[in-house]
Design an enzyme around this catalytic site. Sequence first.
Site, mmCIF file in Angstrom:
data_model
loop_
_atom_site.group_PDB
_atom_site.id
_atom_site.type_symbol
_atom_site.label_atom_id
_atom_site.label_comp_id
_atom_site.label_asym_id
_atom_site.label_seq_id
_atom_site.Cartn_x
_atom_site.Cartn_y
_atom_site.Cartn_z
ATOM 1 N N ALA A 1 0.850 -1.199 0.000
ATOM 2 C CA ALA A 1 0.000 0.000 0.000
ATOM 3 C C ALA A 1 0.884 1.247 0.000
ATOM 4 O O ALA A 1 2.007 1.216 0.515
ATOM 5 C CB ALA A 1 -0.883 -0.005 1.246
ATOM 6 N N GLY B 1 0.798 -5.412 0.339
ATOM 7 C CA GLY B 1 -0.172 -5.472 -0.757
ATOM 8 C C GLY B 1 0.421 -6.045 -2.035
ATOM 9 O O GLY B 1 -0.315 -6.549 -2.890
ATOM 10 N N GLU C 1 0.091 -9.631 -1.589
ATOM 11 C CA GLU C 1 -1.343 -9.937 -1.656
ATOM 12 C C GLU C 1 -1.842 -9.913 -3.104
ATOM 13 O O GLU C 1 -2.612 -10.773 -3.520
ATOM 14 C CB GLU C 1 -2.110 -8.950 -0.767
ATOM 15 N N GLU D 1 3.814 -5.260 7.417
ATOM 16 C CA GLU D 1 2.906 -4.263 8.005
ATOM 17 C C GLU D 1 3.034 -4.137 9.517
ATOM 18 O O GLU D 1 2.761 -3.090 10.088
ATOM 19 C CB GLU D 1 1.439 -4.590 7.644
HETATM 20 N N1 COA Z 1 4.505 3.381 0.049
HETATM 21 C C1 COA Z 1 4.964 4.581 -0.329
HETATM 22 N N2 COA Z 1 6.247 4.826 -0.642
HETATM 23 C C2 COA Z 1 7.092 3.791 -0.553
HETATM 24 C C3 COA Z 1 6.686 2.516 -0.161
HETATM 25 C C4 COA Z 1 5.317 2.319 0.149
HETATM 26 N N3 COA Z 1 4.827 1.135 0.517
HETATM 27 N N4 COA Z 1 7.752 1.687 -0.152
HETATM 28 C C5 COA Z 1 8.801 2.433 -0.537
HETATM 29 N N5 COA Z 1 8.400 3.700 -0.781
HETATM 30 C C6 COA Z 1 9.217 4.834 -1.219
HETATM 31 C C7 COA Z 1 10.152 5.288 -0.099
HETATM 32 O O1 COA Z 1 9.471 6.158 0.790
HETATM 33 C C8 COA Z 1 11.243 5.968 -0.900
HETATM 34 O O2 COA Z 1 10.788 7.228 -1.278
HETATM 35 P P1 COA Z 1 11.798 8.516 -1.277
HETATM 36 O O3 COA Z 1 12.851 8.148 -2.312
HETATM 37 O O4 COA Z 1 10.936 9.660 -1.690
HETATM 38 O O5 COA Z 1 12.355 8.613 0.105
HETATM 39 C C9 COA Z 1 11.325 5.104 -2.176
HETATM 40 O O6 COA Z 1 10.087 4.401 -2.259
HETATM 41 C C10 COA Z 1 12.443 4.107 -2.115
HETATM 42 O O7 COA Z 1 12.303 3.365 -0.901
HETATM 43 P P2 COA Z 1 13.511 3.172 0.128
HETATM 44 O O8 COA Z 1 12.925 2.781 1.452
HETATM 45 O O9 COA Z 1 14.408 4.369 0.119
HETATM 46 O O10 COA Z 1 14.255 1.922 -0.560
HETATM 47 P P3 COA Z 1 15.058 0.754 0.131
HETATM 48 O O11 COA Z 1 15.616 -0.043 -0.991
HETATM 49 O O12 COA Z 1 15.967 1.288 1.202
HETATM 50 O O13 COA Z 1 13.925 -0.123 0.886
HETATM 51 C C11 COA Z 1 11.840 -1.292 1.069
HETATM 52 C C12 COA Z 1 12.949 -0.788 0.119
HETATM 53 C C13 COA Z 1 10.740 -1.841 0.167
HETATM 54 C C14 COA Z 1 12.403 -2.408 1.967
HETATM 55 C C15 COA Z 1 11.327 -0.153 1.953
HETATM 56 O O14 COA Z 1 10.988 0.941 1.098
HETATM 57 C C16 COA Z 1 10.082 -0.511 2.735
HETATM 58 O O15 COA Z 1 10.168 -1.118 3.795
HETATM 59 N N6 COA Z 1 8.897 -0.080 2.233
HETATM 60 C C17 COA Z 1 7.645 -0.284 2.940
HETATM 61 C C18 COA Z 1 7.109 -1.670 2.678
HETATM 62 C C19 COA Z 1 5.825 -1.870 3.463
HETATM 63 O O16 COA Z 1 5.772 -1.705 4.685
HETATM 64 N N7 COA Z 1 4.768 -2.247 2.752
HETATM 65 C C20 COA Z 1 3.484 -2.457 3.328
HETATM 66 C C21 COA Z 1 2.724 -1.179 3.359
HETATM 67 S S1 COA Z 1 1.172 -1.301 4.239
#
Ligand code: COA
Length: 254
Positions: free
Chosen positions: A65, A109, A112, A132
């Site tokens: 999400a 998501g 999912e 999450e």
């Molecule tokens: N929603 C919105 N933005 C997201 C996102 C999400 N689920 N996942 C990543 N992004 C954005 C980050 O905020 C970042 O944005 P920025 O460049 O403007 O700061 C960009 O995508 C790159 O992510 P980043 O975290 O810098 O990359 P990374 O390689 O260090 O880590 C992840 C990758 C996927 C491990 C990490 O982004 C993460 O944990 N994301 C959330 C995943 C999550 O919790 N999903 C369930 C949501 S309910």
Amino acid sequence: MKFGDVLYEKKDRVALLTLDDKAKLNALSAGIRQGLKEGFEEVEKNPDVKVAVITGAGKTFCAGADISGFSFEPVDIVNFLGDIFDALTIGEKVSKPVIAAVNGLALGGGLELAISCDIIIASEKAKFGVPEINLGLLPGFAIVRLHELIGRSKSKEMMMTGDPIPAEEALRLNLVSKIVPHENLLDEAMTMARKIAEKPAIAIRLAKSSVNRHIHGEEIVYASDSMPFLFATEDAKEGITAFLNKRKPEFKDR
Ligand code: COA
């Protein structure tokens, strides 16, 4: 052609849909949700499309999400949950077969969306997770579907630790059909899709609906209805704020 932030290409009788918002790692933003809705409407109504393949642009399949779009207003939460559940269960809803070609991280998501599809083919670089819990939330669809696929113990481990699993473990758990070399992923998915597209559509449709026949939707309503409660906790506000501010959350069990 593009629907929202989803590229839509028709190749023979196969529709290829590519989530395309690399800056947010293909998170399920409003643009991606709109693209999935409109793209799969086209899949459903076009008689010349027999199979769909869904994949992600860049290194990620889908990061879940769109956390930057979260709001804590009750009415926004309810509207958002309805919209996102529609998007991430789309593979179950469309009557035609859908293959997920998972090219990288499939988180929350993203996982999912993949498990709502009929067949998952994973790149050797794919990883699957439901992180999450680190936001003070739960994966709304996976809480009712993931244990059916990989069993209760592993499903709860994944939901409670938030730790992702690599493609090989996903294969061992029967979460995915097969793993292929990263560079062959789309070719393999398209080859399988073309093979299925040559089969008789009525029998293919019955294969899907009979395996999915126990899916009535009540569990989705339960899952969707239970989520606003979590969004109202202090820990969810803390988890989401911490993610957006790139810091570690401090949960208080409230
Ligand atoms: N929603 C919105 N933005 C997201 C996102 C999400 N689920 N996942 C990543 N992004 C954005 C980050 O905020 C970042 O944005 P920025 O460049 O403007 O700061 C960009 O995508 C790159 O992510 P980043 O975290 O810098 O990359 P990374 O390689 O260090 O880590 C992840 C990758 C996927 C491990 C990490 O982004 C993460 O944990 N994301 C959330 C995943 C999550 O919790 N999903 C369930 C949501 S309910």
